[in-house]
Write a protein that holds these residues in place. Structure first.
Motif, PDB file in Angstrom:
ATOM      1  N   LEU A  82      -8.004  -6.760   3.150  1.00  0.00           N
ATOM      2  CA  LEU A  82      -7.121  -7.435   2.203  1.00  0.00           C
ATOM      3  C   LEU A  82      -6.567  -8.732   2.770  1.00  0.00           C
ATOM      4  O   LEU A  82      -6.508  -9.757   2.079  1.00  0.00           O
ATOM      5  CB  LEU A  82      -5.966  -6.515   1.814  1.00  0.00           C
ATOM      6  CG  LEU A  82      -6.271  -5.400   0.811  1.00  0.00           C
ATOM      7  CD1 LEU A  82      -5.039  -4.518   0.625  1.00  0.00           C
ATOM      8  CD2 LEU A  82      -6.709  -5.974  -0.530  1.00  0.00           C
ATOM      9  N   ILE A  93      -1.275  -1.139  -4.334  1.00  0.00           N
ATOM     10  CA  ILE A  93      -2.437  -0.256  -4.286  1.00  0.00           C
ATOM     11  C   ILE A  93      -1.880   1.118  -3.957  1.00  0.00           C
ATOM     12  O   ILE A  93      -1.375   1.345  -2.857  1.00  0.00           O
ATOM     13  CB  ILE A  93      -3.463  -0.697  -3.226  1.00  0.00           C
ATOM     14  CG1 ILE A  93      -3.985  -2.094  -3.557  1.00  0.00           C
ATOM     15  CG2 ILE A  93      -4.618   0.294  -3.134  1.00  0.00           C
ATOM     16  CD1 ILE A  93      -4.809  -2.713  -2.441  1.00  0.00           C
ATOM     17  N   MET A 101     -12.237  -1.907  -0.846  1.00  0.00           N
ATOM     18  CA  MET A 101     -11.066  -2.769  -0.914  1.00  0.00           C
ATOM     19  C   MET A 101     -11.382  -4.104  -1.566  1.00  0.00           C
ATOM     20  O   MET A 101     -10.520  -4.711  -2.195  1.00  0.00           O
ATOM     21  CB  MET A 101     -10.481  -2.985   0.487  1.00  0.00           C
ATOM     22  CG  MET A 101      -9.872  -1.733   1.091  1.00  0.00           C
ATOM     23  SD  MET A 101      -8.723  -0.865  -0.007  1.00  0.00           S
ATOM     24  CE  MET A 101      -7.375  -2.028  -0.072  1.00  0.00           C
ATOM     25  N   ILE A 153     -11.440   4.121   0.378  1.00  0.00           N
ATOM     26  CA  ILE A 153     -10.804   2.914   0.909  1.00  0.00           C
ATOM     27  C   ILE A 153     -10.575   3.012   2.409  1.00  0.00           C
ATOM     28  O   ILE A 153     -10.357   2.011   3.074  1.00  0.00           O
ATOM     29  CB  ILE A 153      -9.491   2.570   0.172  1.00  0.00           C
ATOM     30  CG1 ILE A 153      -8.473   3.702   0.292  1.00  0.00           C
ATOM     31  CG2 ILE A 153      -9.755   2.247  -1.261  1.00  0.00           C
ATOM     32  CD1 ILE A 153      -7.142   3.361  -0.355  1.00  0.00           C
ATOM     33  N   ILE A 188       0.857  -1.182   0.000  1.00  0.00           N
ATOM     34  CA  ILE A 188       0.000   0.000   0.000  1.00  0.00           C
ATOM     35  C   ILE A 188       0.893   1.232   0.000  1.00  0.00           C
ATOM     36  O   ILE A 188       1.656   1.461   0.949  1.00  0.00           O
ATOM     37  CB  ILE A 188      -0.945   0.026   1.211  1.00  0.00           C
ATOM     38  CG1 ILE A 188      -1.945  -1.130   1.107  1.00  0.00           C
ATOM     39  CG2 ILE A 188      -1.679   1.359   1.284  1.00  0.00           C
ATOM     40  CD1 ILE A 188      -2.971  -1.165   2.216  1.00  0.00           C
ATOM     41  N   PRO A 201     -13.900   0.520   3.673  1.00  0.00           N
ATOM     42  CA  PRO A 201     -12.968  -0.471   3.139  1.00  0.00           C
ATOM     43  C   PRO A 201     -13.631  -1.787   2.774  1.00  0.00           C
ATOM     44  O   PRO A 201     -13.189  -2.472   1.850  1.00  0.00           O
ATOM     45  CB  PRO A 201     -11.951  -0.650   4.264  1.00  0.00           C
ATOM     46  CG  PRO A 201     -12.689  -0.250   5.504  1.00  0.00           C
ATOM     47  CD  PRO A 201     -13.585   0.868   5.067  1.00  0.00           C
ATOM     48  N   HIS A 233      -2.564   4.976  -3.483  1.00  0.00           N
ATOM     49  CA  HIS A 233      -3.665   5.904  -3.186  1.00  0.00           C
ATOM     50  C   HIS A 233      -3.168   7.342  -3.269  1.00  0.00           C
ATOM     51  O   HIS A 233      -2.199   7.704  -2.595  1.00  0.00           O
ATOM     52  CB  HIS A 233      -4.218   5.612  -1.793  1.00  0.00           C
ATOM     53  CG  HIS A 233      -5.382   6.459  -1.406  1.00  0.00           C
ATOM     54  ND1 HIS A 233      -5.685   6.768  -0.092  1.00  0.00           N
ATOM     55  CD2 HIS A 233      -6.339   7.080  -2.159  1.00  0.00           C
ATOM     56  CE1 HIS A 233      -6.771   7.510  -0.058  1.00  0.00           C
ATOM     57  NE2 HIS A 233      -7.177   7.726  -1.289  1.00  0.00           N
ATOM     58  N   GLU A 242      -9.223  -5.272  -4.655  1.00  0.00           N
ATOM     59  CA  GLU A 242      -8.608  -6.604  -4.689  1.00  0.00           C
ATOM     60  C   GLU A 242      -9.064  -7.386  -5.904  1.00  0.00           C
ATOM     61  O   GLU A 242      -8.283  -8.142  -6.502  1.00  0.00           O
ATOM     62  CB  GLU A 242      -8.952  -7.368  -3.405  1.00  0.00           C
ATOM     63  CG  GLU A 242      -8.085  -8.581  -3.146  1.00  0.00           C
ATOM     64  CD  GLU A 242      -8.511  -9.820  -3.926  1.00  0.00           C
ATOM     65  OE1 GLU A 242      -7.654 -10.678  -4.187  1.00  0.00           O
ATOM     66  OE2 GLU A 242      -9.713  -9.911  -4.267  1.00  0.00           O
ATOM     67  N   ALA A 292      -8.595  -1.161   6.043  1.00  0.00           N
ATOM     68  CA  ALA A 292      -8.423  -1.630   4.669  1.00  0.00           C
ATOM     69  C   ALA A 292      -7.449  -2.799   4.599  1.00  0.00           C
ATOM     70  O   ALA A 292      -7.659  -3.775   3.861  1.00  0.00           O
ATOM     71  CB  ALA A 292      -7.937  -0.479   3.787  1.00  0.00           C
ATOM     72  N   TYR A 332      -4.892   3.201   7.275  1.00  0.00           N
ATOM     73  CA  TYR A 332      -5.286   2.103   6.387  1.00  0.00           C
ATOM     74  C   TYR A 332      -5.541   0.784   7.119  1.00  0.00           C
ATOM     75  O   TYR A 332      -5.774  -0.237   6.468  1.00  0.00           O
ATOM     76  CB  TYR A 332      -4.209   1.880   5.320  1.00  0.00           C
ATOM     77  CG  TYR A 332      -4.069   3.029   4.360  1.00  0.00           C
ATOM     78  CD1 TYR A 332      -5.025   3.276   3.380  1.00  0.00           C
ATOM     79  CD2 TYR A 332      -2.978   3.888   4.437  1.00  0.00           C
ATOM     80  CE1 TYR A 332      -4.897   4.332   2.501  1.00  0.00           C
ATOM     81  CE2 TYR A 332      -2.841   4.957   3.557  1.00  0.00           C
ATOM     82  CZ  TYR A 332      -3.811   5.172   2.595  1.00  0.00           C
ATOM     83  OH  TYR A 332      -3.682   6.238   1.724  1.00  0.00           O
TER      84      TYR A 332
END
Length: 294
Positions: A69, A125, A266, A258, A51, A262, A127, A270, A65, A62
């Motif tokens: 994941l 990912i 997310m 996110i 991330i 999330p 952001h 994904e 999130a 995060y």
């Protein structure tokens, strides 16, 4: 069994909270980066997901999130960019002629973490500001990156200004209390560096980098919120061309989805990584242009 394999097996048996609380520290171009590395009980892919955070966002921002994941079977690596210290090498500084200094510094932070952790290749990912950091990092070291999902990406709306960017961030609707708290802490630890990072973000352009990354085999999807005030979807659509991405997905919501939801966003992100993985492996599932979440 190697030490790394043994460590992985141990981590797989540890609950999420215990893994998240274990912070690794690595000396990188910007100082000392704080890193979390979370392993799921059962891996969906041996390639981890990195991330790359937005400006003033942290691993704590995060955390929900990351939990989603990990629940989907992904090993997740996330970092806090250093707030002070560090020094780019002469070779790294030489690269500065092509990229804004603070964005280059963060790109080298990411590369430094990957190298010191022994991660040969990663999915990403990215952001907001993370999109700029990753585009630069992947241009400098393309062999380390497999697939990238840009979420609300910076650097793809053409000419910008720091004042407009700040107004865009302030006008976000999806901002959690945790995100606000972490942003205040981030800024307070080094206001000057934070301002320089924001100014460099506003003048960063990455659209010229994407075609070359795709030519090097890196899968790319852009996800943009219809109501994103920081990096408006309409301006991204005007900039992004078909030779730059494997898919462009518009979603409901704004810039911080996110973090705000999330469990919804997310899962969508994904699924894009899964689609890119299938495409690179000859599968039939491909990212597409169009609606993802209504």
């Amino acid at each position: 069994m190697s030490a790394l394999e043994a460590e992985t097996l141990i981590k797989q048996k540890e609950p999420f909270e215990k893994q998240f609380a274990f912070v690794e520290r690595y000396d990188v171009a910007g100082g000392t980066a704080e890193v979390v590395d979370i392993h799921p009980p059962s891996l969906k892919s041996v390639v981890p997901v990195l991330i790359a955070p937005a400006w003033a966002c942290t691993t704590e921002t995060y955390k929900p999130a990351i939990g989603i994941l990990v629940g989907l079977g992904r090993r997740v690596v996330a970092l806090n960019h250093p707030r002070f210290g560090g020094n780019m090498s002469a070779t790294q500084r030489e690269t500065d002629k092509n990229y804004p200094t603070e964005q280059l510094r963060k790109a080298f932070n990411i590369i430094g973490v990957l190298e010191q952790k022994g991660i040969e290749k990663t999915d990403v990912i990215a952001h907001s500001e993370g999109a700029v950091n990753i585009a630069i990092a992947a241009t400098l070291h393309p062999q380390k990156f497999r697939n990238i999902v840009f979420f609300g990406p910076g650097g793809l709306i053409g000419h910008d200004s720091f004042i407009r960017l700040v107004k865009g961030f302030v006008n976000q609707k999806e901002v959690t209390p945790i995100a606000v708290r972490e942003a205040i802490k981030y800024f307070a630890r080094n206001p000057l560096r934070a301002i320089k990072e924001g100014a460099d973000l506003a003048r960063s352009q990455i659209h010229d980098l994407l075609p070359d990354l795709r030519d090097k085999g890196i899968g790319i999807v852009v996800i943009s919120g219809k109501d994103d005030p920081a990096f408006p979807m309409e301006r991204i659509q005007q900039t992004v061309k078909t030779n730059m991405v494997d898919g462009f997905l518009s979603i409901s919501g704004g810039h911080g989805g996110i973090g705000d939801q999330p469990e919804l966003y997310m899962v969508a992100v994904e699924s894009m990584l899964t689609a890119l993985e299938a495409k690179s492996g000859g599968g039939s599932s491909e990212p597409r242009r169009g609606e993802l979440i209504k």
